[in-house]
Design an enzyme around this catalytic site. Structure first.
Site, short mmCIF file in Angstrom:
data_model
loop_
_atom_site.label_atom_id
_atom_site.label_comp_id
_atom_site.label_asym_id
_atom_site.label_seq_id
_atom_site.Cartn_x
_atom_site.Cartn_y
_atom_site.Cartn_z
N ASP A 156 5.02 5.67 -9.38
CA ASP A 156 4.37 6.35 -8.26
C ASP A 156 5.41 7.25 -7.61
O ASP A 156 6.48 6.77 -7.19
CB ASP A 156 3.82 5.35 -7.25
CG ASP A 156 2.40 4.90 -7.59
OD1 ASP A 156 1.90 5.29 -8.65
OD2 ASP A 156 1.81 4.16 -6.78
N HIS A 160 -8.67 4.14 -6.63
CA HIS A 160 -9.20 2.80 -6.37
C HIS A 160 -10.73 2.90 -6.42
O HIS A 160 -11.30 3.94 -6.10
CB HIS A 160 -8.83 2.30 -4.97
CG HIS A 160 -7.37 2.24 -4.68
ND1 HIS A 160 -6.63 3.35 -4.34
CD2 HIS A 160 -6.52 1.18 -4.61
CE1 HIS A 160 -5.38 2.99 -4.11
NE2 HIS A 160 -5.28 1.68 -4.26
N ASP A 191 6.36 2.22 5.19
CA ASP A 191 5.85 2.81 3.95
C ASP A 191 5.28 4.18 4.30
O ASP A 191 4.11 4.32 4.65
CB ASP A 191 4.78 1.90 3.36
CG ASP A 191 4.39 2.30 1.94
OD1 ASP A 191 5.10 3.15 1.36
OD2 ASP A 191 3.40 1.78 1.42
N GLU A 238 2.16 -3.52 -9.41
CA GLU A 238 2.93 -2.63 -8.54
C GLU A 238 3.62 -3.46 -7.45
O GLU A 238 2.97 -3.92 -6.52
CB GLU A 238 2.03 -1.58 -7.91
CG GLU A 238 2.78 -0.60 -7.02
CD GLU A 238 1.90 0.53 -6.53
OE1 GLU A 238 2.14 1.01 -5.40
OE2 GLU A 238 0.97 0.94 -7.26
N GLU A 275 7.21 2.23 -7.32
CA GLU A 275 7.11 3.29 -6.30
C GLU A 275 8.42 3.41 -5.53
O GLU A 275 9.03 2.41 -5.16
CB GLU A 275 5.97 2.97 -5.34
CG GLU A 275 5.80 4.01 -4.23
CD GLU A 275 4.66 3.68 -3.29
OE1 GLU A 275 4.90 3.67 -2.07
OE2 GLU A 275 3.53 3.42 -3.77
N ASP A 333 1.52 9.15 -5.22
CA ASP A 333 1.03 8.25 -4.18
C ASP A 333 1.67 8.70 -2.87
O ASP A 333 2.54 8.04 -2.31
CB ASP A 333 1.40 6.81 -4.51
CG ASP A 333 0.72 5.81 -3.59
OD1 ASP A 333 0.02 6.25 -2.65
OD2 ASP A 333 0.89 4.60 -3.78
N ASP A 357 -12.19 4.17 -3.24
CA ASP A 357 -11.87 5.55 -2.86
C ASP A 357 -13.04 6.48 -3.14
O ASP A 357 -13.26 7.45 -2.41
CB ASP A 357 -10.69 6.10 -3.68
CG ASP A 357 -9.41 5.35 -3.52
OD1 ASP A 357 -9.24 4.68 -2.48
OD2 ASP A 357 -8.57 5.42 -4.43
N ASP A 368 5.11 7.08 2.41
CA ASP A 368 4.39 7.83 1.37
C ASP A 368 4.58 9.34 1.53
O ASP A 368 3.62 10.12 1.45
CB ASP A 368 2.90 7.48 1.37
CG ASP A 368 2.62 6.10 0.80
OD1 ASP A 368 3.50 5.56 0.11
OD2 ASP A 368 1.54 5.56 1.05
N HIS A 411 8.37 1.83 -1.97
CA HIS A 411 8.33 0.38 -2.06
C HIS A 411 9.71 -0.18 -2.39
O HIS A 411 10.09 -1.26 -1.91
CB HIS A 411 7.33 -0.06 -3.12
CG HIS A 411 5.90 0.18 -2.74
ND1 HIS A 411 4.84 -0.20 -3.54
CD2 HIS A 411 5.36 0.77 -1.65
CE1 HIS A 411 3.71 0.14 -2.96
NE2 HIS A 411 3.99 0.74 -1.82
#
Length: 449
Positions: free
Chosen positions: A297, A102, A308, A233, A269, A341, A105, A310, A272
């Site tokens: 992802d 991003h 979520d 996404e 993802e 991700d 980031d 991750d 998700h």
């Protein structure tokens, strides 16, 4: 050793025991599987935000992460520039050819968009230099239109026009960076493009604003000659109560409604998918059959926790199903890959754990590729499905598929069929055996690896 106190990660196969965590047991980058090298099927990417920015905080405690650049820099800009060197050495030692980020980031924000863009460009200069010297490529970049408090009510769906305008300006520069760095894709994740409560929300108006925003982005991409594939996404919720790109099917409906199907594909993802009540395979199949599979992802959630999470992907059943879909498609979208991700758990806080966690994920998808390739080689699923739907290959079924059937013709065919014949026409799925067959392929394919 370099900046990281660790050697380049080797492929050892079965030369070392299964407890060796700093080597690949299944991921052999140049091994040819189903006609392509592993690295070309998988196209792994490292996520900048989780790998180099994540401090491993949770709602109940501060960060536990230990990183080699911590405490060395008092100026955020200096730290941002230094992290570029750490990042590219990390990519090379891991043997990964792609990365994602991003805009927020990689560089600190200033007070104005102009100041922020200036900060960003300094870091992009250094990233560009490292890309040229290493050959590492940008799988995709994106714009963080959700972290700053100004986006409390969204960006392209914000009810505040000043915020919408700021988001447009931020996105414009992000697309310019994509062009400059040769991004293969550009991702739109609408973290706050949704609502908390319908009573104060004009849902249709917000979605129309979002569609106009996407069309503006596409127009500008054409203007500057950016040919990166645009990706949406989907995510059902978090941080908003409901997001407009709830799942693959919802996102596809949005794209069709607003004449964007030729512009966008989907970045899907695993975690998700779970938040929307689906399996990862369901989301990929939905996108594939609509012609909009773009990229993936790579992560997973905890099936017992509705968050979520991750987590790094270590579920071999899931990676096998994902790679079965990828092999059926022939690729992960036109320019897609597997972006991690994912972040280590809060208790996996050392710098070494960044390598260990990526290795676990890469090996898991490599193993899934081997399983899926064996299944495709034997055509086990293709044959199973062909047999199940064979009644539509001839007779009355064929008239349905070729478009000559009508309700009248179906009635005429069915009027005098006794119930016993109808029951006889149905066949058992032997579903438990199907599931056992998948397990057997997993065991056998990995035993041969």
């Amino acid at each position: 050793m370099g900046l990281w106190d660790i050697d380049k990660i080797p492929y050892v196969g079965r030369e070392k025991g299964p407890q060796e965590g700093l080597a690949f047991h299944y991921y052999d980058a140049d091994k040819v599987v189903a006609g392509k090298k592993m690295k070309d099927w998988l196209r792994f990417g490292v996520a900048w935000w989780h790998t180099f920015d994540q401090q491993l905080v949770d709602p109940f405690g501060t960060g536990t992460a230990q990183r080699p650049w911590y405490g060395k820099y008092s100026d955020p800009e200096d730290e941002a520039l230094a992290k570029v060197d750490y990042a590219f050495e990390f990519f090379q030692k891991l043997g990964v050819e792609y990365f994602c980020f991003h805009d927020r980031d990689i560089a600190p924000e200033g007070d104005t968009l102009r100041e922020t863009d200036k900060n960003l460009d300094k870091v992009v200069d250094k990233i560009e230099e490292n890309m040229k010297s290493t050959g590492i490529k940008l799988l995709w970049n994106t714009s963080s239109l959700f972290t700053n408090p100004r986006f409390v009510s969204g960006a392209s769906t914000s009810p505040f026009a000043d915020i919408y305008a700021y988001a447009g300006g931020q996105l414009k520069h992000s697309l310019e960076i994509a062009k400059r760095l040769g991004a293969e894709n550009y991702v739109f994740w609408g973290g706050r493009e949704g609502y908390e409560n319908l009573w104060n929300t004009q849902m249709k108006r917000e979605q129309e604003h979002m569609a106009k925003f996407f069309h503006m982005c596409h127009d500008y991409a054409k203007e500057i000659g950016l040919d990166a594939q645009f990706l949406i996404e989907p995510k059902a919720k978090e941080p908003t109560m409901f997001q407009y790109d709830f799942d693959a099917a919802t996102a596809i409906n949005f794209l069709r409604t607003y004449d964007l199907m030729d512009v966008f594909k989907l970045n899907l993802e695993g975690n998700h998918a779970n938040l929307a009540g689906h399996t990862y395979q369901h989301e990929i199949r939905t996108a594939r059959e609509a012609g909009v599979l773009g990229s993936l992802d790579a992560n997973q959630g905890d099936k017992l926790i509705g968050w979520d999470m991750d987590e790094f992907p270590t579920d071999l059943y899931e990676t096998s199903t994902v790679m079965w879909e990828v092999l059926a498609e022939g690729q992960i979208g036109p320019h897609g890959g597997l972006n991690f991700d994912a972040k280590p758990r809060r208790t996996s806080f050392t710098a070494e754990d960044l390598f260990r966690s990526h290795i676990a994920g890469m090996d898991s998808f490599a193993a899934g590729l081997l399983v899926a390739a064996k299944m495709h080689e034997d055509k086990v699923i293709e044959n199973l499905q062909a047999e199940r739907y064979s009644s539509f290959d001839s007779g009355i079924g064929a008239t349905v598929e070729n478009g000559t059937a009508s309700l009248a013709s179906l009635e005429e065919y069915a009027l005098d069929i006794p119930q016993s014949k109808l029951i006889e026409a149905t066949k058992s799925d032997h579903l438990e055996s199907v599931k056992a067959t998948i397990n057997n392929y997993m065991i056998d394919a990995l035993a041969e690896a």
